[in-house]
Write an enzyme that holds these catalytic residues in place. Structure first.
Site, short mmCIF file in Angstrom:
data_model
loop_
_atom_site.label_atom_id
_atom_site.label_comp_id
_atom_site.label_asym_id
_atom_site.label_seq_id
_atom_site.Cartn_x
_atom_site.Cartn_y
_atom_site.Cartn_z
N SER A 412 -33.78 89.57 -167.24
CA SER A 412 -34.31 90.86 -166.76
C SER A 412 -35.54 90.67 -165.90
CB SER A 412 -34.72 91.75 -167.94
OG SER A 412 -33.68 91.90 -168.84
N HIS A 433 -27.63 90.52 -162.73
CA HIS A 433 -28.34 91.33 -163.70
C HIS A 433 -27.55 92.58 -164.03
CE1 HIS A 433 -31.99 93.94 -164.84
NE2 HIS A 433 -31.60 93.25 -165.87
N GLU A 445 -27.17 94.18 -160.32
CA GLU A 445 -28.12 93.61 -159.37
C GLU A 445 -27.75 92.16 -159.12
OE1 GLU A 445 -32.33 96.05 -159.71
OE2 GLU A 445 -32.01 94.41 -161.10
N ASN A 483 -35.82 97.53 -162.81
CA ASN A 483 -36.83 97.45 -163.87
C ASN A 483 -38.24 97.48 -163.31
OD1 ASN A 483 -34.97 97.42 -165.91
ND2 ASN A 483 -34.92 95.21 -166.13
P1 NAI Z 1 -29.65 89.22 -177.73
O1 NAI Z 1 -30.74 88.77 -178.58
O2 NAI Z 1 -28.86 90.41 -178.15
O3 NAI Z 1 -28.60 88.03 -177.53
C1 NAI Z 1 -28.94 86.72 -177.18
C2 NAI Z 1 -27.89 85.81 -177.79
O4 NAI Z 1 -28.04 84.52 -177.24
C3 NAI Z 1 -28.00 85.67 -179.30
O5 NAI Z 1 -26.77 86.01 -179.88
C4 NAI Z 1 -28.34 84.19 -179.50
O6 NAI Z 1 -27.74 83.64 -180.67
C5 NAI Z 1 -27.75 83.57 -178.26
N1 NAI Z 1 -28.35 82.31 -177.87
C6 NAI Z 1 -29.64 81.97 -177.86
N2 NAI Z 1 -29.78 80.70 -177.40
C7 NAI Z 1 -28.56 80.25 -177.11
C8 NAI Z 1 -28.04 79.03 -176.60
N3 NAI Z 1 -28.84 78.05 -176.30
N4 NAI Z 1 -26.71 78.92 -176.43
C9 NAI Z 1 -25.90 79.94 -176.73
N5 NAI Z 1 -26.32 81.11 -177.22
C10 NAI Z 1 -27.63 81.27 -177.40
O7 NAI Z 1 -30.25 89.41 -176.28
P2 NAI Z 1 -29.75 90.36 -175.12
O8 NAI Z 1 -30.36 91.69 -175.25
O9 NAI Z 1 -28.27 90.25 -175.02
O10 NAI Z 1 -30.43 89.67 -173.85
C11 NAI Z 1 -29.89 88.51 -173.26
C12 NAI Z 1 -30.47 88.35 -171.87
O11 NAI Z 1 -30.09 89.48 -171.10
C13 NAI Z 1 -31.99 88.29 -171.79
O12 NAI Z 1 -32.33 87.40 -170.78
C14 NAI Z 1 -32.37 89.71 -171.46
O13 NAI Z 1 -33.59 89.79 -170.78
C15 NAI Z 1 -31.25 90.09 -170.55
N6 NAI Z 1 -30.99 91.54 -170.44
C16 NAI Z 1 -31.07 92.33 -171.53
C17 NAI Z 1 -30.83 93.70 -171.40
C18 NAI Z 1 -30.85 94.59 -172.60
O14 NAI Z 1 -30.96 95.81 -172.41
N7 NAI Z 1 -30.76 94.09 -173.80
C19 NAI Z 1 -30.52 94.31 -170.09
C20 NAI Z 1 -30.38 93.34 -169.02
C21 NAI Z 1 -30.65 92.02 -169.20
#
Ligand code: NAI
Ligand code: 3HC
Length: 678
Positions: A412, A433, A445, A483
Site C-alpha cells: 500500500s 495495488h 493501481e 491512499n
Molecule cells: P494480512 O495480514 O491479512 O495477510 C498477510 C498474509 O501474508 C498472512 O496470511 C501471512 O501469514 C502471510 N505471510 C507473511 N509472510 C509471508 C511469507 N514470507 N510467505 C508467505 N506468506 C507470508 O495482510 P493484508 O491485509 O492481506 O495485506 C497484505 C499486503 O497488501 C500488505 O502489503 C498491505 O499493505 C497490502 N494491502 C492491504 C490492503 C488492505 O486493505 N488490507 C489494501 C491494499 C493493499
C-alpha cells in the site's frame, strides 16, 4: 472517411445505413444525414418503405456525448419526429447496444426488429441527464410508465427477449438474419394499406397508467436509492408524468426544458467528465498496441491473508490458475477457507452453481513451498506490510521465478524501487495495488517503478481489463494515488474530532455530500489498527490499546448494534478527551457544516494537485477515477479534481491559506490564471 449516413434503394425499399465508428454515436453528421434521408424517403416516389440500420458493432449507442453541454443542432428529437411522421413504413433494424438516442431513434420508427443478442437501454441518468430526444415520451407509450421508469431510472439495458416481451420490439431474429428479416418485413408492409403505428399517438398505456394513481409512489419506493443526491431521476419522473397526463406535444415541451436544465447542471458536467476519465485511464503515452505483452497464463500469489485471498479470487474468476503460497499450514487453510466461504455465499445467492464453486476452488492451489512458483508467468506478493519481510521475499523469489516472469507487490505504501532493487530483474518488477475487498473493488493501481519496462507496464494495464477492473497508472510515492490523496482527508477528520466537532456531525456532512459513510465511520470499517496517524498519542492508537479496533473488534469511535448501526461510543468520547489533554489541544466550538466540508475536501484537492505536479498521476481525471473507484467518492461530484474546478480554484486557494496549509504551486498557478484541472 465515407458519409455517416448513406441511402440505397432496392425494390422500392430505402436502406438507410449509419456508419460512424466506433459506436455510431448520433453526432451532427449522422443527424443531418438522417434528416436528409427522411426528406428523400418522403419525396422519392420510388420509395415505398424504409429500413434504418447501422454498420459495425452496434445500432447507435446514443447521442455524441462530446457535443454536450451545448444543445446539438439539428436536435435529435426533431429529426426523429420527422421520421415518425413519414407516410411510408420505416423499420429499425437493431443490433449491438442500442442505447440512449439510438433507442429513441428506433422508437420513432414504426416497427422494430432486433438481433436476438442485442441490448436496449436508456442510460442517460448515468450521465446526469434524461432521454431528451422524446425517450421519456415514447417509451411509456410503448411499454407503460412503470416499466419505462425502471429502464430510465436504473439506466441499465435490457436483453432483446425482454424487449420483445415488453412490446418494445416487434420481432427478434439471429443477428445474421437481421437485414433479411427487415427487408422481408418491409416487403410485406408495402403490400398493406392502413395507418402506421406511431408511438407518439399510442394511448393504450397512457389510459391504463392514468387509472393507476399509486403508480408514481410505487416507483419512488422501488427505486428510492436511485434518487439519493442526484437531480436527474426527479426530472425523469416529471417528464414521465407529463407523458401519462398530457398530449405528446406538451410532454415534449416538458422534456426539452428538463433536458436543457440537466445539460447545464454541475452534476451532468461531473458525470460526463467521469465517463471520459474512466475510458482514458488505460491510455499511457508512449505505450501503444505495438508494445509487446507478457502472456499471463498462470499466477503465483504470496500470502493468503485479506488481500492475497481476494486477489486469488480475481484470477480464478478470470480463468487464470493460481498458486497460493503461505508460510504455515494453518494460515493457508484459513485463507483457502475464506475463499471457499466467499464462493459458497455467492452460490447461496444463486450466482454460482455448486459445480462452478468446485471448479473455481480447483483453479487455486495452496502450497507452503515458494519453489512451486518456478513456472508461473506472474507473481503477486501480498505479505505483511513490512519492508524487511518484503526484501526477504523478493530476494528469494527472484532466484525461484523463471526468467521473463513478472514480479509484483501489492504494497500500500512501500517503495517499489527499493523492492525491485532486491532482484536482478528490476525491469520486470512493478506494483499491482488492489483495493480491499480485492475481488469486489473495481480499481487497480499499476505502479511504475523507475526501471519497470514498457512491456511490464503494458501487461499490468492489460491485466486490469482481464480482471474486469479499471487500471490507473501511478508512479512511486508514499501511498501512490488513492491512499496518498485520501490521507489528508483522514488526518483532517481526526483534527476536527480532536478539536471538538462531534463525530456524527463530521460523518453526516460527508454523507450529505454523497459518500456512503463519513471518514470516522470509514475508519471503524477499515479497522483502527490499519491506518497509523502521525503523533505519539493518537485517538486510533489509544482506541486500539483499549482493544477497540472498529467494526471488526468491540467497535471503535462508534458502538455497533447487531445491524451494524453505530452510535458514538462513550468509551471513545473518553479517549478523545484524554488524547486532547495529552496533546495540550483546546476544544473549540464545533465547526459548521460548510467548515467541515471545506476543511475535509480542500486538503484533498491540494494533495491531488501535488500528485499531478510530481507526475505521480498522468492526469487529473486519473486522480478522480481512483477516488471514485477506490474510495467511493460520489461520481456525481466528479471526483476531487473535477469538484475543485466546479467549486472554484481561487476559493480553494484562499481557504487553504486560511487553514494554514500552503497551496501546491500547480493549484496556485491554475487558480491565478483562471485555469482548471479537468
Ligand atoms: P494480512 O495480514 O491479512 O495477510 C498477510 C498474509 O501474508 C498472512 O496470511 C501471512 O501469514 C502471510 N505471510 C507473511 N509472510 C509471508 C511469507 N514470507 N510467505 C508467505 N506468506 C507470508 O495482510 P493484508 O491485509 O492481506 O495485506 C497484505 C499486503 O497488501 C500488505 O502489503 C498491505 O499493505 C497490502 N494491502 C492491504 C490492503 C488492505 O486493505 N488490507 C489494501 C491494499 C493493499
Ligand atoms: N458519444 C461519444 N463517444 C462515445 C459514446 C457516445 N455516446 N459512446 C462511446 N463513445 C466512445 C468512447 O468514449 C470510446 O472512445 P475512445 O475509444 O476514444 O476511448 C469509444 O466510443 C468506445 O467506447 P467504449 O470504450 O465504452 O467501448 P465498449 O465497447 O466497452 O462499450 C458502449 C460500448 C456500451 C456503447 C459504451 O461505450 C457506452 O455505454 N456508451 C455510452 C452510451 C450512452 O451513455 N448513451 C447515451 C448518450 S446520451 C443521449 O443519448 C442523450 C439523448 O437522450 C438525447
Amino acid at each position: 472517411m465515407g458519409e455517416a449516413v448513406t441511402v440505397s434503394v432496392e425494390n422500392g425499399i430505402a436502406i438507410v445505413t449509419i456508419a460512424n465508428p466506433p459506436v455510431n454515436a448520433l453526432g451532427h453528421s449522422v443527424r443531418s444525414g438522417l434528416d436528409k434521408a427522411a426528406d428523400r424517403i418522403d419525396s422519392d416516389v420510388d420509395i415505398r418503405a424504409a429500413i434504418i440500420r447501422a454498420d459495425g458493432s452496434t445500432f447507435p449507442a446514443g447521442a455524441d456525448i462530446g457535443e454536450f453541454p451545448n444543445v446539438p443542432q439539428p436536435f435529435h428529437g426533431d429529426v426523429f419526429d420527422k421520421i415518425e411522421a413519414l407516410p411510408k413504413p420505416v423499420i429499425a433494424a437493431i443490433h449491438g447496444t442500442t442505447l440512449g438516442g439510438g433507442l429513441e431513434l428506433a422508437m420513432a420508427c414504426h416497427y422494430r426488429v432486433a438481433a436476438d443478442d442485442s441490448k436496449m437501454g436508456l442510460p442517460e441518468v448515468q450521465l446526469g441527464l434524461l432521454p431528451g430526444a422524446r425517450g421519456t415520451q415514447r417509451l411509456p407509450r410503448l411499454i407503460g410508465a412503470e416499466a419505462a421508469l425502471g429502464m430510465m431510472l436504473s439506466g441499465k439495458p435490457i436483453a432483446a427477449k425482454k424487449a420483445l416481451d415488453a412490446g418494445l420490439v416487434d420481432k427478434i431474429v439471429p443477428q445474421a438474419e437481421l437485414d433479411a428479416a427487415a427487408i422481408e418485413m418491409a416487403t410485406a408492409l408495402m403490400a398493406k394499406d392502413g395507418p402506421l403505428p406511431r408511438a407518439s399517438q399510442d394511448s393504450n398505456w397512457t389510459e391504463k397508467d392514468r387509472a393507476d394513481p399509486q403508480l408514481f409512489d410505487r416507483v419512488r419506493e422501488t427505486h428510492g436509492r436511485s434518487f439519493r443526491g442526484v437531480i436527474a431521476p426527479n426530472a425523469i419522473l416529471t417528464c414521465v408524468k407529463a407523458a401519462v397526463e398530457l398530449p405528446f406535444e406538451q410532454g415534449v415541451e416538458v422534456e426539452s426544458s428538463e433536458f436543457e436544465r440537466l445539460l447545464a447542471s454541475d452534476q451532468s458536467r461531473a458525470l460526463i467528465h467521469v465517463f471520459y476519465a474512466m475510458r482514458e485511464t488505460a491510455k499511457v503515452p508512449g505505450i501503444g498496441k505495438e508494445t509487446p505483452l507478457v502472456d499471463i497464463k498462470s499466477v503465483g500469489i504470496i500470502g493468503a491473508g485479506t488481500m492475497g485471498g481476494g486477489i486469488a479470487m480475481c484470477f480464478a474468476n478470470a480463468g487464470i490458475p493460481v498458486k497460493l503460497v503461505e508460510v504455515k499450514q494453518d494460515a493457508l487453510d484459513r485463507g483457502l477457507g475464506v475463499i471457499r466461504k466467499n464462493y459458497e455465499n455467492t452460490a447461496k445467492k444463486g450466482r454460482l452453481t455448486d459445480d462452478q464453486v468446485e471448479s473455481l476452488m480447483d483453479s487455486i492451489t495452496g502450497t507452503l513451498a515458494m519453489e512451486d512458483l518456478s513456472d508461473v508467468d506472474l507473481v503477486i506478493e501480498a505479505v505483511f506490510e513490512s519492508m524487511e519481510i518484503k526484501e526477504k521475499v523478493f530476494t528469494r523469489l527472484d532466484a525461484i521465478a523463471k526468467p521473463g516472469a513478472i514480479l509484483a507487490s501489492n504494497t500500500s505504501f512501500l517503495d517499489i524501487d527499493h523492492i525491485a532493487a532486491m532482484t536482478k530483474r528490476p525491469e520486470m518488477v512493478l506494483g499491482l495495488h488492489f483495493f480491499s475487498p480485492a475481488n469486489v473493488m473495481p480499481l487497480l493501481e499499476v505502479v511504475r517503478g523507475e526501471k519497470s519496462s514498457d512491456s511490464v507496464i503494458a501487461t499490468g494495464m492489460k491485466l486490469g481489463k482481464t480482471l474486469r477492473k479499471t487500471p490507473v497508472l501511478a508512479r512511486v510515492c508514499d501511498g501512490f494515488i488513492a491512499n496518498r490523496l485520501m490521507f489528508p482527508y483522514m488526518v483532517a477528520s481526526q483534527n476536527m474530532l480532536l478539536r471538538g466537532t462531534p463525530m456524527q456531525e463530521i460523518d453526516a456532512v460527508m454523507r450529505q455530500y454523497g459518500f456512503a459513510m463519513g471518514p470516522i465511520a470509514l475508519l471503524d470499517l477499515i479497522g483502527l489498527d490499519v491506518i497509523t496517524f502521525p503523533g505519539e498519542t493518537t485517538m486510533t492508537g489509544e482506541l486500539v490499546k483499549a482493544e477497540r479496533r472498529g467494526q471488526k473488534l468491540n467497535g471503535g469511535f462508534y458502538d455497533y448494534d447487531e445491524k451494524r448501526r453505530g452510535t458514538p461510543s462513550p468509551a471513545a468520547l473518553d479517549i478523545i478527551d484524554k488524547v486532547r489533554q495529552a496533546n495540550g489541544v483546546e476544544a473549540a466550538p464545533p465547526l459548521s457544516p460548510d467548515e467541515i466540508l471545506t476543511g475535509l475536501l480542500y486538503p484533498v484537492v491540494n494533495e491531488g494537485a501535488k500528485i499531478l505536479e510530481e507526475g505521480i498521476a498522468l492526469r487529473a481525471g486519473d486522480i478522480d477515477v481512483t477516488a471514485i473507484l477506490g474510495y467511493n467518492w460520489p461520481s456525481y461530484q466528479g471526483g476531487p479534481m473535477c469538484w475543485a474546478d466546479i467549486h472554484g480554484l481561487p476559493k480553494i486557494v484562499a481557504g487553504l491559506e486560511k487553514m494554514g496549509i500552503e497551496p501546491s504551486a500547480l493549484l496556485a498557478e491554475k487558480a491565478a490564471s483562471g485555469g482548471s484541472f479537468t
